[in-house]
Design a protein around this motif. Structure first.
Motif, PDB file in Angstrom:
ATOM      1  N   UNK A 214       0.799  -1.221   0.000  1.00 19.56           N
ATOM      2  CA  UNK A 214       0.000   0.000   0.000  1.00 19.56           C
ATOM      3  C   UNK A 214       0.827   1.263   0.000  1.00 19.56           C
ATOM      4  N   UNK A 215       1.990   1.229   0.629  1.00 20.73           N
ATOM      5  CA  UNK A 215       2.828   2.422   0.703  1.00 20.73           C
ATOM      6  C   UNK A 215       3.330   2.799  -0.689  1.00 20.73           C
ATOM      7  N   UNK A 216       3.736   1.806  -1.448  1.00 18.76           N
ATOM      8  CA  UNK A 216       4.182   2.094  -2.816  1.00 18.76           C
ATOM      9  C   UNK A 216       3.031   2.663  -3.646  1.00 18.76           C
ATOM     10  N   UNK A 217       1.862   2.075  -3.503  1.00 18.44           N
ATOM     11  CA  UNK A 217       0.692   2.571  -4.235  1.00 18.44           C
ATOM     12  C   UNK A 217       0.388   4.016  -3.863  1.00 18.44           C
ATOM     13  N   UNK A 218       0.583   4.365  -2.591  1.00 25.95           N
ATOM     14  CA  UNK A 218       0.302   5.728  -2.145  1.00 25.95           C
ATOM     15  C   UNK A 218       1.231   6.736  -2.799  1.00 25.95           C
ATOM     16  N   UNK A 219       2.479   6.349  -3.030  1.00 24.15           N
ATOM     17  CA  UNK A 219       3.456   7.262  -3.614  1.00 24.15           C
ATOM     18  C   UNK A 219       3.381   7.306  -5.143  1.00 24.15           C
ATOM     19  N   UNK A 220       3.015   6.198  -5.745  1.00 24.79           N
ATOM     20  CA  UNK A 220       2.944   6.157  -7.207  1.00 24.79           C
ATOM     21  C   UNK A 220       1.568   6.562  -7.744  1.00 24.79           C
ATOM     22  N   UNK A 221       0.541   6.423  -6.907  1.00 24.50           N
ATOM     23  CA  UNK A 221      -0.823   6.776  -7.328  1.00 24.50           C
ATOM     24  C   UNK A 221      -1.489   7.598  -6.222  1.00 24.50           C
ATOM     25  N   UNK A 222      -1.053   8.826  -6.015  1.00 26.47           N
ATOM     26  CA  UNK A 222      -1.555   9.623  -4.890  1.00 26.47           C
ATOM     27  C   UNK A 222      -3.054   9.883  -4.937  1.00 26.47           C
ATOM     28  N   UNK A 223      -3.658   9.797  -6.124  1.00 29.48           N
ATOM     29  CA  UNK A 223      -5.101  10.037  -6.208  1.00 29.48           C
ATOM     30  C   UNK A 223      -5.911   8.985  -5.459  1.00 29.48           C
ATOM     31  N   UNK A 224      -5.297   7.848  -5.158  1.00 31.18           N
ATOM     32  CA  UNK A 224      -5.987   6.789  -4.422  1.00 31.18           C
ATOM     33  C   UNK A 224      -5.998   7.017  -2.914  1.00 31.18           C
ATOM     34  N   UNK A 225      -5.162   7.920  -2.453  1.00 31.27           N
ATOM     35  CA  UNK A 225      -4.949   8.066  -1.013  1.00 31.27           C
ATOM     36  C   UNK A 225      -6.034   8.931  -0.391  1.00 31.27           C
ATOM     37  N   UNK A 226      -6.773   8.349   0.529  1.00 34.02           N
ATOM     38  CA  UNK A 226      -7.713   9.085   1.357  1.00 34.02           C
ATOM     39  C   UNK A 226      -7.642   8.491   2.755  1.00 34.02           C
ATOM     40  N   UNK A 227      -8.506   8.926   3.655  1.00 37.81           N
ATOM     41  CA  UNK A 227      -8.426   8.455   5.031  1.00 37.81           C
ATOM     42  C   UNK A 227      -8.757   6.971   5.141  1.00 37.81           C
ATOM     43  N   UNK A 228      -9.645   6.470   4.292  1.00 34.04           N
ATOM     44  CA  UNK A 228      -9.964   5.048   4.295  1.00 34.04           C
ATOM     45  C   UNK A 228      -8.757   4.221   3.846  1.00 34.04           C
ATOM     46  N   UNK A 229      -8.019   4.736   2.851  1.00 36.60           N
ATOM     47  CA  UNK A 229      -6.804   4.056   2.381  1.00 36.60           C
ATOM     48  C   UNK A 229      -5.790   3.949   3.517  1.00 36.60           C
ATOM     49  N   UNK A 230      -5.625   5.024   4.264  1.00 34.17           N
ATOM     50  CA  UNK A 230      -4.678   5.021   5.386  1.00 34.17           C
ATOM     51  C   UNK A 230      -5.093   3.993   6.423  1.00 34.17           C
ATOM     52  N   UNK A 231      -6.389   3.947   6.743  1.00 34.06           N
ATOM     53  CA  UNK A 231      -6.880   2.985   7.732  1.00 34.06           C
ATOM     54  C   UNK A 231      -6.542   1.552   7.326  1.00 34.06           C
ATOM     55  N   UNK A 232      -6.665   1.254   6.042  1.00 34.30           N
ATOM     56  CA  UNK A 232      -6.465  -0.120   5.575  1.00 34.30           C
ATOM     57  C   UNK A 232      -4.996  -0.471   5.392  1.00 34.30           C
ATOM     58  N   UNK A 233      -4.164   0.528   5.164  1.00 33.60           N
ATOM     59  CA  UNK A 233      -2.765   0.254   4.839  1.00 33.60           C
ATOM     60  C   UNK A 233      -1.874   0.216   6.078  1.00 33.60           C
ATOM     61  N   UNK A 234      -2.095   1.109   7.021  1.00 33.34           N
ATOM     62  CA  UNK A 234      -1.276   1.127   8.237  1.00 33.34           C
ATOM     63  C   UNK A 234      -1.591  -0.103   9.077  1.00 33.34           C
ATOM     64  N   UNK A 235      -0.563  -0.841   9.455  1.00 32.19           N
ATOM     65  CA  UNK A 235      -0.733  -2.104  10.173  1.00 32.19           C
ATOM     66  C   UNK A 235      -0.670  -1.892  11.683  1.00 32.19           C
ATOM     67  N   UNK A 236      -1.622  -2.451  12.426  1.00 31.75           N
ATOM     68  CA  UNK A 236      -1.638  -2.242  13.879  1.00 31.75           C
ATOM     69  C   UNK A 236      -0.558  -3.047  14.588  1.00 31.75           C
ATOM     70  N   UNK A 237       0.087  -2.388  15.541  1.00 32.47           N
ATOM     71  CA  UNK A 237       1.041  -3.046  16.435  1.00 32.47           C
ATOM     72  C   UNK A 237       0.471  -3.065  17.848  1.00 32.47           C
TER      73      UNK A 237
END
Length: 413
Positions: A214-237
């Motif tokens: 997801x991180x690569x997708x965020x940098x190569x396709x910034x139009x996809x990035x919204x708050x829902x994208x962040x929720x799904x991509x960031x992994x919980x520790x």
């Protein structure tokens, strides 16, 4: 406020903008008196639906309660009788998610105070007592209903801290991972660790987190990035700690689009109180964009002549527009055989580093191999970590101070 999210910020968020919205109460209100309690119950609870509640207590009680529980989507707090309401609001900002919509009630009928709250801190609305049903319905409900337009002009977001090793192998990733761990797990601030080295994924490894594409997708396709994208991509520790990291193939270049990193950081700031970025000194995609959004930079070196030279070079980089002070300098692995002493490094740099961390070959590598935070165990590394947290985030280790006071009481009873 519209969301509180850092030492000097309060920010508004959308009505159910994240995937985690279903796990958050639609509203929690804290009020100090019975009359206001009754008005809010009659006016708000039926409108907000299941999960909404009104509790007795002021803003201090709200801060204590929310430090150990999920942040609601909307929050009403009472500052009546609080000597320093602005300070109390800043403290609340440190424990709730940045997208929470915050409204304040109190006793002061001061226009200057109103402006401080709504313009300076980003509070959505302030009402003074005594409350009436008509007043609450007219001035508070529009900010609480789903789909309501919020004053996004107040959105400021979380604090961005970059950690950069001025040369390879100096321990910057270890420091970044432990800093994020402490902020999220012990200080109870909503924190994300963003590993800007997309080919290593070392930060995720140190905390036992997963990497994603997801991180690569965020940098190569910034139009996809919204708050829902962040929720799904960031992994919980942990409950309040997430990791955003990738592990791309060594020869596979990441083609970051202009503005992509800045957009990603902006979205992360809406969700988290602290965004800790493990930012390599060289070759990180869009590193300049990240540096320009930093509120604080941390530069890490080892006790070597080359490290001292690089520290001077990177320390000369101008501050970002949001950066209020110079970079914090960390001298790591002091005492490692074959390297310079702290005094020799000081002579080479022309000044003392802000923080010195000793060489701990039995502590740090062992924790890294287990995917655990080295700062969780008492000792020199944890002591240095707590100093760093206080330096860059203004957070004191209250629990440890209380324990020390308890020891003194037992000794001198």
């Amino acid at each position: 406020m519209a969301g509180v999210d850092g030492p000097d910020r309060v920010a508004p968020g959308g009505a159910q903008s994240s995937a985690a919205a279903a796990d958050r109460a639609p509203l929690i209100a804290f009020v100090t008196d019975a009359d206001s309690d009754a008005i809010l119950r009659e006016t708000l609870l039926a409108e907000m639906g299941e999960g909404a509640e009104v509790r007795r207590g002021d803003i201090v009680a709200a801060t204590k309660a929310l430090k150990r529980s999920n942040t609601p989507l909307a929050l009403v707090v009472d500052v009546s009788g609080v000597e320093q309401p602005l300070t109390a609001l800043e403290e609340l900002a440190l424990v709730v998610e940045p997208d929470v919509r915050v409204l304040v009630i109190g006793e002061r009928q001061d226009a200057a105070f109103y402006r401080q709250l709504t313009r300076g801190l980003g509070v959505l609305e302030y009402l003074f007592k005594p409350l009436t049903q008509e007043m609450v319905a007219r001035h508070l409900l529009p900010y609480l209903r789903q789909g309501s337009t919020q004053r996004d002009v107040h959105l400021r977001g979380g604090r961005v801290i970059t950690v950069t090793g001025v040369r390879g192998g100096v321990g910057a990733t270890t420091i970044a991972a432990n800093l994020a761990w402490h902020l999220g797990e012990e200080a109870r601030r909503h924190t994300v660790l963003f590993d800007a080295d997309l080919h290593a994924g070392a930060a995720a490894l140190l905390l036992g987190a997963r990497t994603t594409n997801g991180l690569r997708a965020a940098l190569e396709h910034p139009e996809r990035v919204d708050e829902l994208f962040v929720e799904r991509t960031a992994q919980p520790v942990g409950e309040r700690l997430h990791v955003l990291a990738a592990e791309e193939k060594p020869g596979d270049a990441v083609k970051a689009q202009p503005g992509a990193a800045a957009r990603l950081i902006t979205m992360l700031r809406r969700r988290y109180n602290f965004v800790v970025v493990d930012l390599p000194a060289r070759s990180a995609p869009a590193a300049r964009e990240v540096l320009d959004m930093a509120h604080q930079r941390i530069l890490v070196t080892d006790p070597s002549l080359a490290g001292a030279r690089e520290m001077l070079r990177y320390g000369a980089i101008p501050n970002a527009p949001t950066q209020s002070r110079r970079a914090v300098t960390v001298l790591n692995c002091v005492g490692q055989p074959g390297l310079l002493t702290a005094a020799q490094v000081k002579e080479a740099m022309g000044e003392d580093p802000d923080l010195v961390i000793p060489w701990l070959p039995k502590v740090v590598p062992a924790a890294a191999d287990l995917g655990e935070a080295a700062g969780a165990k008492r000792g020199p590394f944890r002591t240095a970590l707590l100093k760093l947290v206080q330096e860059v985030a203004s957070i004191r280790a209250e629990g440890e101070e209380q324990e020390k006071r308890g020891l003194f009481k037992r000794w001198f009873r």
